[in-house]
Write a protein that holds these residues in place. Structure first.
Motif, PDB file in Angstrom:
ATOM      1  N   LYS A   1       0.839  -1.198  -0.113  1.00 50.83           N
ATOM      2  CA  LYS A   1       0.113  -0.091   0.169  1.00 50.83           C
ATOM      3  C   LYS A   1       0.907   1.248   0.074  1.00 50.83           C
ATOM      4  O   LYS A   1       2.019   1.173   0.531  1.00 50.83           O
ATOM      5  CB  LYS A   1      -0.919  -0.055   1.175  1.00 50.83           C
ATOM      6  N   THR A   2       0.274   2.167  -0.475  1.00 50.33           N
ATOM      7  CA  THR A   2       1.050   3.611  -0.579  1.00 50.33           C
ATOM      8  C   THR A   2       1.517   4.076   0.951  1.00 50.33           C
ATOM      9  O   THR A   2       0.783   3.732   1.862  1.00 50.33           O
ATOM     10  CB  THR A   2       0.126   4.869  -0.976  1.00 50.33           C
TER      11      THR A   2
ATOM     12  N   HIS B   1       9.007  -6.248   3.837  1.00 45.60           N
ATOM     13  CA  HIS B   1       7.727  -5.331   3.630  1.00 45.60           C
ATOM     14  C   HIS B   1       7.452  -4.889   5.118  1.00 45.60           C
ATOM     15  O   HIS B   1       6.737  -5.824   5.904  1.00 45.60           O
ATOM     16  CB  HIS B   1       6.556  -6.057   2.977  1.00 45.60           C
ATOM     17  N   ILE B   2       7.284  -3.528   5.402  1.00 39.00           N
ATOM     18  CA  ILE B   2       6.646  -2.912   6.381  1.00 39.00           C
ATOM     19  C   ILE B   2       5.655  -2.169   6.448  1.00 39.00           C
ATOM     20  O   ILE B   2       5.534  -1.136   5.838  1.00 39.00           O
ATOM     21  CB  ILE B   2       7.795  -2.207   7.242  1.00 39.00           C
ATOM     22  N   PRO B   3       4.432  -2.626   6.890  1.00 34.02           N
ATOM     23  CA  PRO B   3       3.180  -1.822   6.340  1.00 34.02           C
ATOM     24  C   PRO B   3       2.992  -0.620   7.510  1.00 34.02           C
ATOM     25  O   PRO B   3       3.621  -0.765   8.509  1.00 34.02           O
ATOM     26  CB  PRO B   3       2.006  -2.886   6.617  1.00 34.02           C
ATOM     27  N   LEU B   4       2.448   0.472   6.801  1.00 37.89           N
ATOM     28  CA  LEU B   4       2.267   1.601   7.758  1.00 37.89           C
ATOM     29  C   LEU B   4       1.038   1.399   8.526  1.00 37.89           C
ATOM     30  O   LEU B   4       0.123   1.540   8.164  1.00 37.89           O
ATOM     31  CB  LEU B   4       2.221   2.855   6.865  1.00 37.89           C
TER      32      LEU B   4
ATOM     33  N   LYS C   1       3.829   0.298  14.783  1.00 36.33           N
ATOM     34  CA  LYS C   1       4.998   0.224  13.924  1.00 36.33           C
ATOM     35  C   LYS C   1       6.060   1.220  14.452  1.00 36.33           C
ATOM     36  O   LYS C   1       5.671   2.177  14.703  1.00 36.33           O
ATOM     37  CB  LYS C   1       4.870   0.287  12.477  1.00 36.33           C
ATOM     38  N   LEU C   2       7.262   1.131  14.211  1.00 32.55           N
ATOM     39  CA  LEU C   2       8.253   2.094  14.478  1.00 32.55           C
ATOM     40  C   LEU C   2       8.713   2.843  13.328  1.00 32.55           C
ATOM     41  O   LEU C   2       8.684   2.436  12.143  1.00 32.55           O
ATOM     42  CB  LEU C   2       9.616   1.523  14.893  1.00 32.55           C
TER      43      LEU C   2
ATOM     44  N   TYR D   1       4.920  12.760   6.325  1.00 34.76           N
ATOM     45  CA  TYR D   1       6.058  13.024   6.822  1.00 34.76           C
ATOM     46  C   TYR D   1       6.776  11.844   7.490  1.00 34.76           C
ATOM     47  O   TYR D   1       7.954  11.808   8.090  1.00 34.76           O
ATOM     48  CB  TYR D   1       6.269  14.135   8.013  1.00 34.76           C
ATOM     49  N   VAL D   2       6.098  10.720   7.610  1.00 37.29           N
ATOM     50  CA  VAL D   2       6.309   9.317   8.148  1.00 37.29           C
ATOM     51  C   VAL D   2       6.803   8.414   7.262  1.00 37.29           C
ATOM     52  O   VAL D   2       6.237   8.209   6.071  1.00 37.29           O
ATOM     53  CB  VAL D   2       5.289   8.999   9.038  1.00 37.29           C
ATOM     54  N   MET D   3       7.984   7.606   7.972  1.00 36.26           N
ATOM     55  CA  MET D   3       8.568   6.484   7.056  1.00 36.26           C
ATOM     56  C   MET D   3       8.712   5.421   8.239  1.00 36.26           C
ATOM     57  O   MET D   3       9.414   5.523   9.044  1.00 36.26           O
ATOM     58  CB  MET D   3       9.870   6.630   6.318  1.00 36.26           C
TER      59      MET D   3
END
Length: 248
Positions: free
Chosen positions: A159-160, A176-179, A183-184, A231-233
């Motif tokens: 996902k975006t 893969h790390i979903p937002l 999550k950190l 602004y988040v990753m």
């Protein structure tokens, strides 16, 4: 003939404030060439070598280092001294065993952190959007200008604004790390740039772009702050999957 395009030159006074250069010592500074990172979120390779890594005393020496193929960006030799280097790019100089990653910084906005050799070929990227291309395949468009092709069956998985850990230069997806909540994440822009925290809440509002959703993060100290999803990753679950700060 009429003028086409923007100026090829950049005055020091007009350069981004986070560039580590003296504004009034000289008039001109190296302007980044068009590339994967915009002017306000990048550092020219020459300035990185000369002013940040302190490997040269002047532009002439820095250019010689770059022209000789000593500098690798994301595991590829780069000879363009104007190359824009930006968020999560890995810069290596194998001859002197220097390996750094460009990260957001709480004071300097963009800075670097040394990385171990086992992480030199790993890069954390964010999915900016997805495109449908010929052959009924999907293309993931990443924050650093990269594109990764996936099948339609995999499209629902990514996902975006999700994060990906990829190998460079092959671009093979490692993780893969979903937002999502718990999550950190690291803040990559805005006044909270460089801060790391766990996502506590994402406030969704009907009719509002997902990128503008307000997100609450909690630092290791317990202090909470807010920013927007733009602004988040995301960088991992319980801890960052790669080194993104001096303390990780």
């Amino acid at each position: 003939m009429t003028k086409k395009g923007g100026s090829k030159h950049l005055k020091r006074l007009a350069a981004p404030a986070f560039w580590p250069i003296l504004k009034k010592e000289y008039r001109w500074v190296t302007k980044p060439s068009p590339g994967p990172h915009p002017l306000g979120r990048c550092i020219p390779l020459l300035i990185l070598v000369r002013d940040m890594l302190k490997l040269a005393e002047n532009a002439r020496e820095a250019k010689r280092i770059i022209f000789d193929g000593e500098v690798l960006v994301d595991s590829k030799v780069r000879r363009n001294f104007k190359l824009p280097v930006g968020l999560m790019d890995v810069v290596s100089i194998p001859r002197i065993d220097v390996h750094v990653r460009i990260i957001p910084h709480t004071i300097k906005y963009l800075w670097y952190v040394g990385v171990p050799k086992e992480e030199v070929n790993l890069k954390l990227v964010r999915i900016e959007n997805k495109s449908l291309i010929k052959g009924n395949r999907l293309q993931l468009n990443l924050h650093d200008g990269r594109n990764i092709l996936i099948s339609r069956e995999e499209s629902q998985k990514y996902k975006t604004l999700d994060g990906l850990l990829i190998e460079i230069p092959s671009q093979k997806i490692v993780q893969h790390i979903p937002l999502e909540v718990n999550k950190l994440a690291i803040v990559m822009d805005g006044r909270n740039a460089g801060r790391i925290g766990r996502i506590i809440e994402i406030q969704e509002k009907p009719g509002m772009s997902r990128r503008k959703f307000l997100v609450t993060l909690e630092e290791a100290s317990g202090h909470r702050f807010q920013t927007i999803l733009e602004y988040v990753m995301v960088i991992g679950d319980d801890k960052p999957i790669i080194k993104v700060s001096e303390g990780t």
